[in-house]
Motif scaffolding. Structure first.
Motif, PDB file in Angstrom:
ATOM      1  N   THR A 166      -4.709  -2.486  -1.267  1.00  0.00           N
ATOM      2  CA  THR A 166      -3.481  -1.756  -1.562  1.00  0.00           C
ATOM      3  C   THR A 166      -3.757  -0.715  -2.630  1.00  0.00           C
ATOM      4  OG1 THR A 166      -1.185  -1.925  -2.317  1.00  0.00           O
ATOM      5  CG2 THR A 166      -2.739  -3.475  -3.274  1.00  0.00           C
ATOM      6  N   THR A 167      -3.224   0.460  -2.433  1.00  0.00           N
ATOM      7  CA  THR A 167      -3.290   1.520  -3.441  1.00  0.00           C
ATOM      8  C   THR A 167      -1.868   1.826  -3.878  1.00  0.00           C
ATOM      9  OG1 THR A 167      -5.320   2.471  -2.505  1.00  0.00           O
ATOM     10  CG2 THR A 167      -3.967   3.907  -3.906  1.00  0.00           C
ATOM     11  N   PHE A 168      -1.627   1.721  -5.179  1.00  0.00           N
ATOM     12  CA  PHE A 168      -0.274   1.933  -5.701  1.00  0.00           C
ATOM     13  C   PHE A 168      -0.362   2.763  -6.975  1.00  0.00           C
ATOM     14  CE2 PHE A 168      -1.941  -1.987  -7.448  1.00  0.00           C
ATOM     15  CZ  PHE A 168      -1.603  -1.936  -8.794  1.00  0.00           C
ATOM     16  N   THR A 169       0.751   3.372  -7.331  1.00  0.00           N
ATOM     17  CA  THR A 169       0.807   4.238  -8.513  1.00  0.00           C
ATOM     18  C   THR A 169       1.911   3.763  -9.448  1.00  0.00           C
ATOM     19  OG1 THR A 169       0.038   6.128  -7.215  1.00  0.00           O
ATOM     20  CG2 THR A 169       1.074   6.604  -9.341  1.00  0.00           C
ATOM     21  N   THR A 170       1.553   3.601 -10.716  1.00  0.00           N
ATOM     22  CA  THR A 170       2.548   3.153 -11.694  1.00  0.00           C
ATOM     23  C   THR A 170       3.478   4.300 -12.076  1.00  0.00           C
ATOM     24  OG1 THR A 170       0.958   3.589 -13.467  1.00  0.00           O
ATOM     25  CG2 THR A 170       1.084   1.332 -12.629  1.00  0.00           C
ATOM     26  N   VAL A 171       4.636   3.944 -12.577  1.00  0.00           N
ATOM     27  CA  VAL A 171       5.687   4.900 -12.885  1.00  0.00           C
ATOM     28  C   VAL A 171       5.273   5.814 -14.042  1.00  0.00           C
ATOM     29  CG1 VAL A 171       6.838   3.354 -14.525  1.00  0.00           C
ATOM     30  CG2 VAL A 171       8.169   5.106 -13.322  1.00  0.00           C
ATOM     31  N   THR A 182      -2.978   5.684 -10.759  1.00  0.00           N
ATOM     32  CA  THR A 182      -3.171   5.113  -9.426  1.00  0.00           C
ATOM     33  C   THR A 182      -4.257   4.038  -9.477  1.00  0.00           C
ATOM     34  OG1 THR A 182      -2.475   7.146  -8.324  1.00  0.00           O
ATOM     35  CG2 THR A 182      -3.819   5.607  -7.035  1.00  0.00           C
ATOM     36  N   TYR A 183      -4.012   2.930  -8.816  1.00  0.00           N
ATOM     37  CA  TYR A 183      -4.953   1.809  -8.770  1.00  0.00           C
ATOM     38  C   TYR A 183      -5.129   1.359  -7.327  1.00  0.00           C
ATOM     39  CZ  TYR A 183      -4.083   1.447 -13.791  1.00  0.00           C
ATOM     40  OH  TYR A 183      -3.969   1.719 -15.128  1.00  0.00           O
ATOM     41  N   ASP A 235       0.847  -1.200   0.000  1.00  0.00           N
ATOM     42  CA  ASP A 235       0.000   0.000   0.000  1.00  0.00           C
ATOM     43  C   ASP A 235       0.882   1.250   0.000  1.00  0.00           C
ATOM     44  OD1 ASP A 235      -2.543   1.297   0.121  1.00  0.00           O
ATOM     45  OD2 ASP A 235      -2.142   1.745   2.228  1.00  0.00           O
ATOM     46  N   GLY A 236       0.571   2.176  -0.902  1.00  0.00           N
ATOM     47  CA  GLY A 236       1.330   3.413  -1.004  1.00  0.00           C
ATOM     48  C   GLY A 236       2.528   3.345  -1.929  1.00  0.00           C
ATOM     49  N   ALA A 237       2.763   2.190  -2.552  1.00  0.00           N
ATOM     50  CA  ALA A 237       3.915   2.053  -3.445  1.00  0.00           C
ATOM     51  C   ALA A 237       3.774   2.980  -4.643  1.00  0.00           C
ATOM     52  CB  ALA A 237       4.059   0.607  -3.914  1.00  0.00           C
TER      53      ALA A 237
END
Length: 391
Positions: free
Chosen positions: A126-131, A107-108, A47-49
């Motif tokens: 989990t919430t993460f954001t792609t580069v 963000t997903y 989460d937060g990645a």
């Protein structure tokens, strides 16, 4: 999806109790049923990645329960369709795969739900954001999709930006062929990599390159823009041997010698290069211009000459072409500017016989070995293998 249950243990205890004799008529103690462990769910990326590759596996692990639901939404709350399957690397882990690849710079949120023997289901999110790449690259590839080429044509992949992580790129360039080979990649520069077997390709072979580069980090903020698949065919085996010492060229179709032509190769001042040359271009008519390799047309040794049936065999200005002006020297003397001269009729035959990727091996010249951009077959095999980023 899996379930770990304590019910079997409880049932076994109950059966054991029912089978005990009453003995002296005393009461039988009620079995103790252990409490079911709670379900636990873990997900990755954490989460937060941030700066996550859009192709990174989204993994779900469930302990003491069974995965029952996975939901993914983007930053705007729109559902992202996908499917769950067992991980090929770890059967205890399941992987969610989107129907279409995740986007860069997005963000997903993934929410996974599991149930077990206990009454309470469990969730993890989990919430993460792609580069967000600084730059995205799609390489140029040769041969072209659907093309038929000769046995000497390497696979060439070109980038318009230097590649820092060559190993990451190479791991995602997969070559398959209907006749298996021992082919290996070799980096010619930071922007160009070629693939060839140790010997010429087997004739009549279908070859496919899967360049799965979307989501691959090339280094220094550069990422792969898209995946590409290129399929081509290796045609008939055409290998010719041009001997500058004997002034003859033998033309082979497969293992059969089909023509022996008198030639004139490069003069002592402009000798042809030795080694295996690959046909890359065919022109029915062409103007030979010395300025293309640095000799002005109006200088001593300069020229601008129209020719017919020009088959390019290197990027060093070497062709097999018609030269009616040197017929008297063909078979006797080397007078060209590095090309292989033939009579017009013989050049026409060779032009019609040839295809891109055919091989012309030049021998007996006083020049060194060919070092033009497609000199793949002049590089010894062990040296070639050492040019792989995965060696």
């Amino acid at each position: 999806m899996r379930r770990t249950s304590a019910l079997v243990t409880a049932a076994a205890l109950a059966l054991l109790a029912g089978c005990q004799g009453s003995g002296g008529g005393g009461a039988v103690a009620a079995p103790v049923i252990p409490e079911a462990p709670p379900v636990a769910v873990e997900v990755t990326p954490a989460d937060g990645a941030i700066d996550v590759s859009p192709t990174v596996p989204v993994e779900i692990s469930v302990t003491d329960g069974e995965l029952t639901d996975v939901a993914v939404v983007d930053g705007a709350g729109a559902a992202v369709p996908g499917a769950v399957a067992d991980s090929p690397e770890d059967p205890a882990v399941e992987v969610w795969t989107p129907e279409t690849p995740l986007a860069y710079g997005t963000t997903y949120t993934l929410t996974a739900t599991a149930e077990g023997v206990s009454a309470e289901p469990a969730q993890a999110a989990t919430t993460f954001t792609t580069v967000t790449p600084q730059r995205q690259l799609t390489p140029a590839i040769g041969p072209l999709d659907g093309q038929t080429v000769g046995v000497g044509m390497p696979i060439r992949v070109y980038f318009d930006q230097p590649i820092t992580d060559k190993a990451a790129v190479e791991r995602n360039l997969t070559v398959t062929s209907s006749t298996p080979t021992d082919g290996v990649w070799n980096w010619f520069s930071d922007t160009e990599v070629h693939f060839r077997p140790s010997q010429y390709w087997p004739e009549n072979t279908d070859v496919t390159l899967d360049a799965d580069l979307y989501g691959v980090d090339f280094g220094n903020g550069v990422w792969g823009e898209t995946d590409r698949t290129v399929s081509f065919r290796i045609g008939e085996r055409h290998v010719s041997v041009a001997d500058a010492d004997t002034h003859q060229m033998e033309v082979y179709d497969g293992d059969q010698l089909v023509q022996t032509f008198p030639i004139s190769a490069g003069s002592p001042d402009n000798p042809s290069y030795n080694g295996a040359h690959v046909v890359t271009e065919m022109n029915r008519d062409r103007v030979m211009d010395s300025s293309t390799y640095g000799v002005p047309v109006d200088s001593p040794g300069g020229y601008r000459t129209p020719v017919e049936y020009a088959v390019r065999i290197s990027d060093s200005g070497e062709f097999v072409h018609a030269a009616p002006w040197s017929v008297a020297q063909q078979g006797r003397e080397n007078v060209s500017h590095g090309c292989i001269n033939l009579s017009t009729e013989r050049a026409r035959w060779f032009f019609e016989f040839s295809q891109p990727g055919d091989v012309v091996e030049i021998r007996g010249s006083d020049a060194g070995t060919l070092r033009s951009p497609i000199n793949d077959w002049t590089i010894p095999w062990e040296e070639w293998r050492a040019g792989s980023a995965l060696t």
